[in-house]
Design an enzyme around this catalytic site. Structure first.
Site, PDB file in Angstrom:
ATOM      1  N   HIS A 283       6.600  -5.613   5.298  1.00 54.68           N
ATOM      2  CA  HIS A 283       6.906  -4.168   5.238  1.00 54.68           C
ATOM      3  C   HIS A 283       6.903  -3.581   6.654  1.00 54.68           C
ATOM      4  CE1 HIS A 283       7.111  -3.422   0.978  1.00 54.68           C
ATOM      5  NE2 HIS A 283       5.874  -3.814   0.716  1.00 54.68           N
TER       6      HIS A 283
ATOM      7  N   GLU B 135      10.778  -4.107  -1.525  1.00 49.75           N
ATOM      8  CA  GLU B 135       9.800  -5.077  -2.041  1.00 49.75           C
ATOM      9  C   GLU B 135      10.351  -6.499  -1.976  1.00 49.75           C
ATOM     10  OE1 GLU B 135       6.739  -4.769  -2.553  1.00 49.75           O
ATOM     11  OE2 GLU B 135       6.780  -2.627  -2.223  1.00 49.75           O
TER      12      GLU B 135
ATOM     13  N   HIS C 248       3.345 -10.577   3.038  1.00 52.05           N
ATOM     14  CA  HIS C 248       4.163  -9.560   2.367  1.00 52.05           C
ATOM     15  C   HIS C 248       3.990  -8.201   3.067  1.00 52.05           C
ATOM     16  CE1 HIS C 248       5.835  -7.269  -1.109  1.00 52.05           C
ATOM     17  NE2 HIS C 248       4.929  -6.376  -0.737  1.00 52.05           N
ATOM     18  N   GLU C 249       2.736  -7.825   3.337  1.00 52.82           N
ATOM     19  CA  GLU C 249       2.492  -6.529   3.982  1.00 52.82           C
ATOM     20  C   GLU C 249       3.048  -6.518   5.410  1.00 52.82           C
ATOM     21  OE1 GLU C 249       1.700  -4.030   2.273  1.00 52.82           O
ATOM     22  OE2 GLU C 249       1.107  -5.122   0.474  1.00 52.82           O
TER      23      GLU C 249
HETATM   24 ZN   LIG Z   1       5.025  -4.300  -1.046  1.00 55.09          ZN
END
Ligand SMILES: [Zn+2]
Length: 291
Positions: free
Chosen positions: A137, A195, A133-134
């Protein structure tokens, strides 16, 4: 020309130089408004890295945990390299000696996870989900998109100021101008769409690396269960983890990775996580940073 229309022209003139800043984000293939280059992102990340490490109690004092997280991170990075145009940055996965429950990424491939977060998890697939997930980003260039938008707003307001319509410097401060560099901007929450995109990219990377996507949902559920405690997870302040988010993640798995739903042959890695994280954690002195 009416006063209202002359304003519009000023805005158009102010914005036009930045239209040149539209670029494609390789990970998503979408055209986005981005004014800062990859090299600028890498520089910002390198400058901010040490500040974050110092601010969160330094790196964890266990080579075993540091190496293990770095190795899982390396598998996620390998998965990002399968994107049609890989986002080539000096990736680094850093474990912070902090009791805070958090994970975050800054531009240029610097990904952080706290000891507090690790201590709440119980499998390698969960770790891969958070790191994925990171990493999403980073490859989605979300910080760069926020910074670019701030520059653009600043540019528009400055132009209007030059034309004598607005001269109140409080307006500039009010929209955060001057706060772009030095870490402040990175504290900004990503938008809901960022997100969702990071969840999508995270699932892509963790499943390419062979992990059970259920790991990401498990982390959301763990964090949600910690909500409302005396000091709730810091992660939740930037990542609202609601039933809706969990349902959306489940829908993403069904839509994009239907072949993985029964979980057969996918890596979960509970024993490995136990041996390489939870056991060494118990032998460490208390965290040097507390919320
Ligand atoms: Zn996030």
């Amino acid at each position: 020309m009416s006063r209202k229309w002359s304003w519009l022209w000023i805005v158009v003139l102010a914005v036009s130089p930045w239209l040149a800043g539209c670029g494609t984000v390789p990970a998503t293939g979408r055209s986005q408004f981005i004014m800062i280059s990859r090299d600028q992102e890498v520089r910002l990340g390198a400058e901010a890295r040490d500040e974050f490490v110092a601010g969160y109690g330094g790196e964890i004092q266990s080579a075993q945990i540091r190496n293990y997280v770095r190795d899982v991170g390396a598998k996620i990075v390998e998965a990002t390299r399968l994107d049609p145009e890989p986002w080539d940055v000096p990736w680094e996965f850093i474990v912070l000696d902090s009791a805070t429950v958090n994970a975050f990424a800054i531009p240029g491939g610097k990904v952080f996870i706290t000891r507090g977060m690790l201590s709440r998890m119980n499998s390698e697939a969960q770790l891969a989900g958070i790191l994925g997930h990171e990493a999403g980003h980073v490859t989605g260039r979300h910080s760069a998109r926020i910074i670019s938008n701030q520059y653009a707003i600043a540019g528009v307001v400055t132009m209007i100021g030059v034309f004598g319509e607005l001269q109140d410097s409080d307006v500039l401060r009010g929209i955060g101008v001057g706060a772009q560099v030095g870490g402040t901007v990175f504290a900004l929450s990503f938008s809901r769409s960022h997100e969702l995109e990071a969840d999508q990219l995270g699932l892509r990377y963790m499943t390419r690396a062979g992990y059970d996507p259920e790991g990401l949902i498990e982390v959301f559920e763990i964090l949600k269960s910690l909500q409302g405690g005396a000091a709730g997870p810091e992660w939740l302040s930037t990542h609202p983890t609601t039933d809706r988010r969990i349902a959306e993640t489940r829908a993403l798995i069904q839509e994009q990775h239907p072949e993985l739903i029964n979980g057969q042959g996918l890596i979960v890695g509970r024993d490995r996580f136990q041996q390489n994280v939870l056991a060494p954690l118990r032998a460490l002195p208390p965290p040097r940073h507390r919320p």
